[in-house]
Scaffold this motif. Sequence first.
Motif, PDB file in Angstrom:
ATOM      1  N   MET A 126       0.845  -1.187   0.106  1.00 19.13           N
ATOM      2  CA  MET A 126      -0.001  -0.007   0.514  1.00 19.13           C
ATOM      3  C   MET A 126       0.972   0.917  -0.007  1.00 19.13           C
ATOM      4  O   MET A 126       0.479   2.414  -0.898  1.00 19.13           O
ATOM      5  N   THR A 127       1.680   1.065   0.914  1.00 17.40           N
ATOM      6  CA  THR A 127       2.632   1.908   0.979  1.00 17.40           C
ATOM      7  C   THR A 127       3.719   2.231  -0.484  1.00 17.40           C
ATOM      8  O   THR A 127       3.927   1.535  -1.139  1.00 17.40           O
ATOM      9  N   LEU A 128       4.677   3.550  -0.459  1.00 15.53           N
ATOM     10  CA  LEU A 128       5.853   3.404  -1.432  1.00 15.53           C
ATOM     11  C   LEU A 128       6.397   2.561  -1.628  1.00 15.53           C
ATOM     12  O   LEU A 128       6.759   1.502  -3.009  1.00 15.53           O
ATOM     13  N   ASP A 129       7.120   1.731   0.267  1.00 20.45           N
ATOM     14  CA  ASP A 129       7.701   1.596   0.192  1.00 20.45           C
ATOM     15  C   ASP A 129       8.061   0.019   0.994  1.00 20.45           C
ATOM     16  O   ASP A 129       6.487   1.235   1.345  1.00 20.45           O
ATOM     17  N   VAL A 130       8.361  -0.903   1.341  1.00 24.10           N
ATOM     18  CA  VAL A 130       8.203  -1.365   2.210  1.00 24.10           C
ATOM     19  C   VAL A 130       8.792  -1.006   3.663  1.00 24.10           C
ATOM     20  O   VAL A 130       9.955  -0.404   3.437  1.00 24.10           O
ATOM     21  N   PRO A 131       8.405  -1.160   4.833  1.00 17.75           N
ATOM     22  CA  PRO A 131       8.966  -0.762   5.526  1.00 17.75           C
ATOM     23  C   PRO A 131      10.226  -1.995   6.008  1.00 17.75           C
ATOM     24  O   PRO A 131      10.263  -3.238   6.902  1.00 17.75           O
ATOM     25  N   VAL A 132      11.522  -1.296   5.607  1.00 18.29           N
ATOM     26  CA  VAL A 132      12.992  -2.464   5.472  1.00 18.29           C
ATOM     27  C   VAL A 132      12.889  -2.943   6.654  1.00 18.29           C
ATOM     28  O   VAL A 132      13.815  -3.859   7.071  1.00 18.29           O
ATOM     29  N   ASP A 139      11.761   8.212  15.107  1.00 15.51           N
ATOM     30  CA  ASP A 139      10.575   8.456  14.301  1.00 15.51           C
ATOM     31  C   ASP A 139      10.566   8.397  13.463  1.00 15.51           C
ATOM     32  O   ASP A 139      11.440   9.706  12.886  1.00 15.51           O
ATOM     33  N   VAL A 140      10.144   7.626  12.109  1.00 13.60           N
ATOM     34  CA  VAL A 140       9.833   8.146  10.901  1.00 13.60           C
ATOM     35  C   VAL A 140       8.757   7.987  10.466  1.00 13.60           C
ATOM     36  O   VAL A 140       8.237   7.193  10.578  1.00 13.60           O
ATOM     37  N   ILE A 141       8.106   9.708   9.996  1.00 16.13           N
ATOM     38  CA  ILE A 141       6.396   9.488   9.652  1.00 16.13           C
ATOM     39  C   ILE A 141       6.533   9.368   7.919  1.00 16.13           C
ATOM     40  O   ILE A 141       7.730  10.385   7.450  1.00 16.13           O
ATOM     41  N   ASP A 142       5.339   9.169   7.482  1.00 19.08           N
ATOM     42  CA  ASP A 142       5.292   9.117   6.235  1.00 19.08           C
ATOM     43  C   ASP A 142       3.837   9.209   5.840  1.00 19.08           C
ATOM     44  O   ASP A 142       3.567   8.840   6.493  1.00 19.08           O
ATOM     45  N   ILE A 143       3.965  10.369   4.662  1.00 20.97           N
ATOM     46  CA  ILE A 143       2.454  10.118   4.511  1.00 20.97           C
ATOM     47  C   ILE A 143       2.641   9.779   2.952  1.00 20.97           C
ATOM     48  O   ILE A 143       3.617  10.668   2.035  1.00 20.97           O
ATOM     49  N   GLY A 144       1.719   9.741   2.084  1.00 19.90           N
ATOM     50  CA  GLY A 144       1.891   9.378   1.321  1.00 19.90           C
ATOM     51  C   GLY A 144       0.721   9.573   0.100  1.00 19.90           C
ATOM     52  O   GLY A 144      -0.838   9.240   0.556  1.00 19.90           O
ATOM     53  N   LEU A 145       0.326   9.487  -1.203  1.00 14.42           N
ATOM     54  CA  LEU A 145      -0.659   8.961  -2.289  1.00 14.42           C
ATOM     55  C   LEU A 145      -0.658   8.300  -2.843  1.00 14.42           C
ATOM     56  O   LEU A 145       0.558   8.419  -4.500  1.00 14.42           O
ATOM     57  N   ASN A 146      -1.469   7.439  -3.135  1.00 16.72           N
ATOM     58  CA  ASN A 146      -1.654   6.087  -4.379  1.00 16.72           C
ATOM     59  C   ASN A 146      -2.312   6.648  -5.940  1.00 16.72           C
ATOM     60  O   ASN A 146      -3.353   7.342  -5.266  1.00 16.72           O
ATOM     61  N   LYS A 166       0.555   2.140 -11.297  1.00 13.46           N
ATOM     62  CA  LYS A 166       0.488   2.757  -9.745  1.00 13.46           C
ATOM     63  C   LYS A 166       1.307   3.768  -9.673  1.00 13.46           C
ATOM     64  O   LYS A 166       2.952   3.355 -10.180  1.00 13.46           O
ATOM     65  N   LEU A 167       0.510   5.512  -9.818  1.00 11.58           N
ATOM     66  CA  LEU A 167       2.085   6.684  -9.536  1.00 11.58           C
ATOM     67  C   LEU A 167       1.632   6.747  -7.724  1.00 11.58           C
ATOM     68  O   LEU A 167       0.975   7.224  -7.490  1.00 11.58           O
ATOM     69  N   SER A 168       2.900   6.427  -6.629  1.00 12.49           N
ATOM     70  CA  SER A 168       2.592   7.000  -5.790  1.00 12.49           C
ATOM     71  C   SER A 168       3.272   7.968  -5.300  1.00 12.49           C
ATOM     72  O   SER A 168       4.891   8.926  -6.347  1.00 12.49           O
ATOM     73  N   LEU A 169       2.646   9.295  -4.061  1.00 14.89           N
ATOM     74  CA  LEU A 169       3.454  10.020  -4.027  1.00 14.89           C
ATOM     75  C   LEU A 169       3.858  10.275  -2.767  1.00 14.89           C
ATOM     76  O   LEU A 169       3.399  10.028  -1.916  1.00 14.89           O
ATOM     77  N   ASP A 170       5.308  10.240  -2.141  1.00 13.90           N
ATOM     78  CA  ASP A 170       5.381  10.225  -0.580  1.00 13.90           C
ATOM     79  C   ASP A 170       6.390  11.403  -0.443  1.00 13.90           C
ATOM     80  O   ASP A 170       7.129  11.562  -0.845  1.00 13.90           O
TER      81      ASP A 170
END
Length: 468
Positions: A173-179, A416-423, A432-436
């Motif tokens: 769902m997110t642009l990348d996985v929680p590595v 703390d690492v925070i991501d907000i994004g839009l697919n 799929k185009l994603s912006l994060d």
Amino acid sequence: MKKAFLFVACVLTIQQYVNAQDTTQVSHSASPSVASKEKDALKFNLNENGSHFFQVTFLNQTWVRWNQSNPGTMVDGMAKSNTFDIGLRRTRIQMFGQITDNVFVYFQFGQNNFNSQYNYNSSGGLNRKNAPFFHDAVGEYKATKGNQLKLGGGLTIVNGLSRFSQPSVSSIMTLDVPVFAQATVDQTDQFSRKLSIYARGQIGKFDYRVAISDPFPVLSNGSTASKPTANATFAQKGHSHQFQSYLMYQFFEHESHTTPGYMTGTYLGKKKIFNLAAGIITQPDAMWYAESNGDTTYTKMLLWSVESFLDMPLNKSKGTALSAYAGFFSTNYGPNYLRFNGSMNPATSSNATNAISGAGGTYGNAFPMFGTGKVFYSQLGYLLPTSLLGEKHGQLMPYATWMHASYDRLNGKPMDVIDIGLNWLIKGHNSKLSLDYQNRPTYQTDSNGNVQTGDRKGTVLMQYQIFI
């Protein structure tokens, strides 16, 4: 802006091609975690009814990124306060099939993190063309009529810790996985894959997997041999096996059990899923460190997690859906283990004199991704109605993630690492185009060697994914 405009124009051109193929979404690991029929799939039936088959798929994820550099960042020998780069996060070819009623094979070939700094070496000698490699090569035998027991072995991502330790990257769902959940990535494994034998299956509402893995020596990842220090690192002498298990309880629909390992990121409202799970990885004498008297002590690695995953439609007529995850991780790599990592790092070195030593590269977009301590990770996404853009133009899915870690070596400083994004799901996960936007911390040490928190930095990233 001109570069961004040209990129979006290229995306729209590819979109028209993908739409013309009329290909229904399938979620793969790139992996075939969700089985569905595709009109133009590269699938070859091996018998008349198609129950025996062999299939090929392709995945490409292109990144365009602007990054605020960590303190001291250098790129090709020059100081850089920010960077702009273009790269291939993942390029993969999958080949898999049901060869007989009981035999399934799976291969994955490709490369990762291919940008302008791939294989950079200030003294020369490395080759940027030595990138592709086999990610997976697995054979699996179904020992029962149903999915109760499957036995397999080979180079595989079957993992014990978490669903994000074995993610289906084409369907996340997110642009990348929680590595961080790929706990030993490129240390004693090959991009999270290990040589393993395993058993997995589904019994009633339970889904399980257990594995014995034969880790690679840490020095085979290109590390330079060094003596142990007061802070634990992967042991450079000796060899032991790794033991893993994962148990999941499925309240509603069952998740697919087709391919070895890979777990879907989001079903985009196509299934009603709610799971609770727990996982563990342990390896004796995996780590070492030096005592105050100079003696070397070996210690085990013990990692475990508990997690929940919800992915379900909200209003089928409107096409809305909810996806949510929450997980708690206990990560014991030995005393004060800490490792910085930056996905497809755009930088090459650091000139900082107060960086945390012995924890990997602190430059570019890196942050303390792995360490001895505790981690909480969560994500939430909402699939907006199809009417918003119109059925022919796909759907939008905003999301947010939060990683909160308390690592021993950071001396109580939170991470703390925070991501907000839009697919923009132009054609589901197939186009799929994603912006994060990611916001992350930085750290340095004072004159006494104590860890201090620095300024927070940000990254803006656009990804275009095509999956055929």
